[in-house]
Design an enzyme around this catalytic site. Structure first.
Site, PDB file in Angstrom:
ATOM      1  N   ASP B  12       0.868  -1.182   0.000  1.00 20.09           N
ATOM      2  CA  ASP B  12       0.000   0.000   0.000  1.00 20.09           C
ATOM      3  C   ASP B  12       0.902   1.228   0.000  1.00 20.09           C
ATOM      4  OD1 ASP B  12      -2.389   1.598   0.315  1.00 20.09           O
ATOM      5  OD2 ASP B  12      -1.889   1.819   2.430  1.00 20.09           O
ATOM      6  N   SER B  13       0.296   2.392  -0.271  1.00 18.93           N
ATOM      7  CA  SER B  13       1.034   3.653  -0.199  1.00 18.93           C
ATOM      8  C   SER B  13       1.532   3.932   1.220  1.00 18.93           C
ATOM      9  CB  SER B  13       0.132   4.798  -0.624  1.00 18.93           C
ATOM     10  OG  SER B  13      -0.957   4.888   0.263  1.00 18.93           O
ATOM     11  N   CYS B  75      -4.263  -1.159  -2.137  1.00 18.90           N
ATOM     12  CA  CYS B  75      -4.352   0.297  -2.271  1.00 18.90           C
ATOM     13  C   CYS B  75      -5.240   0.563  -3.468  1.00 18.90           C
ATOM     14  CB  CYS B  75      -2.952   0.861  -2.513  1.00 18.90           C
ATOM     15  SG  CYS B  75      -2.922   2.616  -2.947  1.00 18.90           S
ATOM     16  N   GLU B 155      -4.833   9.200   9.403  1.00 14.50           N
ATOM     17  CA  GLU B 155      -3.453   9.163   9.901  1.00 14.50           C
ATOM     18  C   GLU B 155      -3.253  10.082  11.100  1.00 14.50           C
ATOM     19  OE1 GLU B 155      -0.495   8.846   6.798  1.00 14.50           O
ATOM     20  OE2 GLU B 155      -1.392   6.886   6.449  1.00 14.50           O
ATOM     21  N   CYS B 187     -11.165   3.157  -0.507  1.00 20.25           N
ATOM     22  CA  CYS B 187      -9.798   3.488  -0.076  1.00 20.25           C
ATOM     23  C   CYS B 187      -9.556   2.686   1.183  1.00 20.25           C
ATOM     24  CB  CYS B 187      -9.661   4.987   0.200  1.00 20.25           C
ATOM     25  SG  CYS B 187      -8.096   5.454   0.986  1.00 20.25           S
TER      26      CYS B 187
END
Lengths: 271, 271
Positions: B12-13, B75, B155, B187
């Site tokens: 994933d990113s 992702c 985040e 997402c």
């Protein structure tokens, strides 16, 4: 190329540094400039200092290739984590954004109670606490707060809507309660949010944006090293990014408040 | 190494894909896994497709070096911009997150009115519109909305506070007004925000998190290629990041809802 005709190099993790470039272009309209924004790896504010250092070394090598005569670190996170490294390797004068901001805040405060906001890295580094105490001595109260959502807000274009104000209130209310009279905007994205920020802080708290003072320091450094551009031709401006040139052009023009025509893409990780 | 004992590779990113890893670990408790999170260059959602492709190629080469037997693109942005490229170069089966999500949404809807939210790249690519129409035909209404602030919220750890709810209301109210009965969380960060999202959408709208169904597809692909791990030993889990291992460990444990012990740093731009 005659040294004085070489461009000033300015870099940031992304677009925020354009708020500093704007002041430099305004103060020194005869100077050529090269701007690099690391949009392909933005934001820097939550990434580890080691990662910031690695990225910074690559950017300095790129700017050296552009034969810049002076480097402006137009990013508080890099100024906090890697300014000494830039000075070590640059081979040209370096101007960062922490000291000018600290000086302006110390000059502005009457009650010697200053608030400082920035990214998580900038706040954790305590670089502003050291810079302010170096100037004003220990007898000054400093209250810090990391505002990680502010960069996303600025890049979303939500500069002064109800959500920007709610987030500003969440971050800033504890600072205001400490009776600060000055708030240092310790991130080059934050001047874009000045509407939402001042809606929370009110008219009694002075907001400090270091951009103008950074431009003054650039001029002083160029004068000291006899590097002021004597050219009478209009200057040229180079724009480089590690991500899409279209996005940079579109958002960057909004940040810079004038159209950006030509942006080039750089594979910065190869530097 | 016997092919079936090789690990599943998941990337994933950043940390969002850990919500998919959690489902894979739960569904296939005998499988070894290697997770790579590109925290040094996160987020991907606003970066250009060409940049996403370049980063993805590097990550696939890293996972190949880890001798993975299957790759999970955990992702949505990469699934939207680069799934075909991963399939071309992987040399092992590839599972992405778009098709499973589209299938689940089509199954869930009664009134054939589906909302889709994701990053700017995912929404602009219209990949979910094509995937849903491929399954359900043209006679289905799809309403999309990019929610770029959601990743920052996740985040920041603001998963269900008043600001998360205000931002969710800003993004989702126009979708709700279209009388959708199903909302696809396009997402891998968004399942963390399910509290704030469902506060806005209410009990009548079903939220679709593809994670569980991705795990089903992984199992089907392993079965088809005779790659189910027969080992009776407890599995091992590898975690890799392009940024600070401490940050990954701390935040990642919150995302995965179990402690992560050992994280290794990778210079992904060298791959």
């Amino acid at each position: 190329m005659c040294a004085a005709k070489r461009p000033i190099g300015i870099f940031d993790s992304g677009l925020g540094g354009l708020t500093v470039l704007k002041e430099i272009n305004k103060e020194m309209p005869g100077e050529n400039t090269v701007y690099f924004g690391d949009s392909g790896r933005t934001p820097y504010g939550n990434k580890s200092p080691e990662t910031i250092v690695r990225y910074t070394r690559q950017i300095v090598r790129f700017l050296q290739e552009q034969q810049v005569k002076l480097i402006v670190i137009a990013c508080n996170t890099v100024s906090a984590c890697a300014a000494d490294i830039v000075r070590d390797i640059a081979g040209v004068p370096v101007v960062e954004v922490i000291t000018p901001g600290a000086e302006a805040a110390v000059q502005a405060t009457n009650n010697r109670r200053i608030g400082v906001i920035g990214t998580r890295n900038t706040i954790t580094s305590e670089v502003y606490i050291r810079a302010i105490r170096d100037i004003a001595g220990p007898n000054i109260a400093i209250f810090q707060r990391a505002c990680p959502m502010f960069v996303s807000l600025a890049e979303e274009g939500w500069w002064d809507n109800s959500i920007a104000r709610a987030i500003a209130a969440e971050y800033l209310t504890p600072l205001i309660e400490n009776d600060i009279d000055t708030l240092l905007l310790g991130c080059t994205h934050y001047p874009l949010l000045v509407g939402a920020i001042s809606w929370v802080t009110g008219p009694a708290i002075r907001l400090i944006n270091a951009g103008r003072r950074v431009a003054d320091q650039v001029r002083a450094a160029l004068t000291e090293h006899d590097l002021i551009n004597p050219a009478e031709h209009p200057p040229w401006y180079g724009f480089y990014t590690s991500d899409s040139t279209d996005q940079f052009q579109e958002m960057g023009s909004a940040f810079l408040k004038k159209p950006i025509d030509d942006v080039k893409r750089v594979n910065i990780e190869l530097y």
